[in-house]
Scaffold this active site. Structure first.
Site, PDB file in Angstrom:
ATOM      1  N   ASP A 296       0.820  -1.215   0.000  1.00 38.71           N
ATOM      2  CA  ASP A 296       0.000   0.000   0.000  1.00 38.71           C
ATOM      3  C   ASP A 296       0.855   1.266   0.000  1.00 38.71           C
ATOM      4  O   ASP A 296       2.055   1.218   0.294  1.00 38.71           O
ATOM      5  CB  ASP A 296      -0.877   0.039   1.270  1.00 38.71           C
ATOM      6  CG  ASP A 296      -2.095  -0.863   1.138  1.00 38.71           C
ATOM      7  OD1 ASP A 296      -2.516  -1.157   0.001  1.00 38.71           O
ATOM      8  OD2 ASP A 296      -2.629  -1.276   2.197  1.00 38.71           O
TER       9      ASP A 296
ATOM     10  N   TYR B 206       6.304  -9.955   7.024  1.00 36.85           N
ATOM     11  CA  TYR B 206       6.161  -8.508   7.192  1.00 36.85           C
ATOM     12  C   TYR B 206       6.580  -8.140   8.613  1.00 36.85           C
ATOM     13  O   TYR B 206       6.335  -8.910   9.560  1.00 36.85           O
ATOM     14  CB  TYR B 206       4.698  -8.080   7.031  1.00 36.85           C
ATOM     15  CG  TYR B 206       4.236  -7.860   5.617  1.00 36.85           C
ATOM     16  CD1 TYR B 206       4.429  -6.631   4.988  1.00 36.85           C
ATOM     17  CD2 TYR B 206       3.585  -8.869   4.911  1.00 36.85           C
ATOM     18  CE1 TYR B 206       3.980  -6.411   3.697  1.00 36.85           C
ATOM     19  CE2 TYR B 206       3.139  -8.658   3.605  1.00 36.85           C
ATOM     20  CZ  TYR B 206       3.341  -7.414   3.007  1.00 36.85           C
ATOM     21  OH  TYR B 206       2.901  -7.204   1.730  1.00 36.85           O
TER      22      TYR B 206
END
Lengths: 245, 245
Positions: free
Chosen positions: A53, A111
């Site tokens: 994003d 992540y």
């Protein structure tokens, strides 16, 4: 038609995310494709392992692309290092097997989400951490995180409604403290949109005592979005590594 | 008249240096004085431990200031944290002895210079390191650095001609390697203008074999500026700590 694998780093602060957009040249994919298209003298389309994003960073994003011409990987790497902006770095370029696809072949991703927990200044890492001063009980968050590990329906941790499967295997959550910073590392076979950011928000709420640790199970098994916590902002998130068999 | 001691961090990338300038508000001193003057409702002048140049960073810059009114240090700290830009951080504010002066009372300072030595990307620290790919012989640089330690006339390592004494006591140089990065730590009772950057440039020339290690002594004992190496850029430099008795 040679197939290539590319590994990239980026500071996502200035960008509108990975994915190419028609109305801006400020996407990672757009910047990389512009250099490769110049390099190969023909449009090159790059497949990322996934879309990050706007504002999300990467230490080890991977991508693949097919071309008509065959250029040595070291020459492609040199061109990327010369022409990419300084906040996008090319780590490696190599030949890949013909069927290799950065997204479809990926087996696991990690992540990291970083939270700065004090009022003390965080001048040098300020672009890469979410600053949320507070007291967080590390062991309580770790206990809750173990309830989330395994194969579950993570529908409650997705920002978008989808008819596709929302079952994922979250193989490991590691929460560590380094000075004033909390690090949340998530490894899974795949992630739903905003899943890491919603899981981190939920764990932070548990850590500061706003919800009981056992409530973590409420967001499993297809519960509604309201079963999980708030969405932490993009800037603390970094795609660390994408693994392939 | 209370006297205060202030400890600051900053990312110097956007600034024209520490010292207040008439034609810009982009100085560290200017930003800090603006907040303190607002806080005390009267102009406040801040004394830094030393001037850092445009683009130089600080992890532990110290400063002092005297005021007519007495405000609790914790309130001053809170105001600085609220109103300083995000690339300047207030670490601490405390009452200081009446005679304390951040520059005149300082007994020792440590600066670190960071060099990135490979073609590999350095996306996250790019504002804080000088990127100069090459092979540098660590032990050769360490040998040369020991010749520089001690009390010497460092005139050859000053960017400006001065009639004042250019004798300084360089108590320690530590050169370490961390992955692809070289770190040069210099501790002295004081530094001449550009001294750390010229010493680092000289050591890098020695490390890559452009000059013999024993040539380090040529820049001691008042030799000309031409006796020393090139000046590395500001962005790799950080004021780490200022010590007081």
């Amino acid at each position: 038609m040679p197939n290539y694998k590319l590994i990239l780093q980026y500071d996502g602060s200035r960008y509108r995310g990975w994915q190419w957009l028609r109305d801006t040249d400020m996407t990672i994919q757009g910047k990389v494709e512009a250099v490769l298209s110049r390099c190969f003298e023909t449009p090159v389309e790059v497949q990322g392992s996934g879309r990050t994003d706007a504002g999300v960073h990467a230490l080890g994003q991977s991508a693949s692309f097919c071309t008509v011409r065959d250029l040595p990987p070291k020459d492609i790497l040199a061109a990327l290092r010369q022409f990419l902006p300084e906040d996008i770095g090319a780590v490696d370029v190599s030949y890949a097997a013909p069927r290799f696809h950065a997204r479809l072949s990926a087996t696991e991703k990690t992540y990291r989400y970083r939270v700065w927990t004090t009022e003390a200044p965080c001048v040098f890492d300020r672009r890469f951490v979410y600053i949320l001063p507070g007291n967080y009980a590390l062991s309580t968050m770790q206990t809750a995180s173990h309830l989330l590990e395994g194969t579950h329906d993570f529908r409650a941790c997705s920002a978008v409604k989808t008819k596709k499967s929302t079952v994922r295997t979250l193989s490991r959550i590691a929460i560590t403290k380094s000075g004033d910073e909390l690090r949340f590392d998530f490894t899974a076979d795949g992630f739903l949109h905003h899943m890491v950011r919603i899981l981190t928000g939920t764990l932070l709420e548990i850590g500061r005592g706003d919800r009981p640790p056992e409530s973590a199970v409420d967001l499993l098994n297809g519960g509604p979005r309201s079963a999980s916590g708030f969405t932490v902002p993009a800037k603390g998130l970094c795609l660390m590594e994408v693994r392939y068999d």
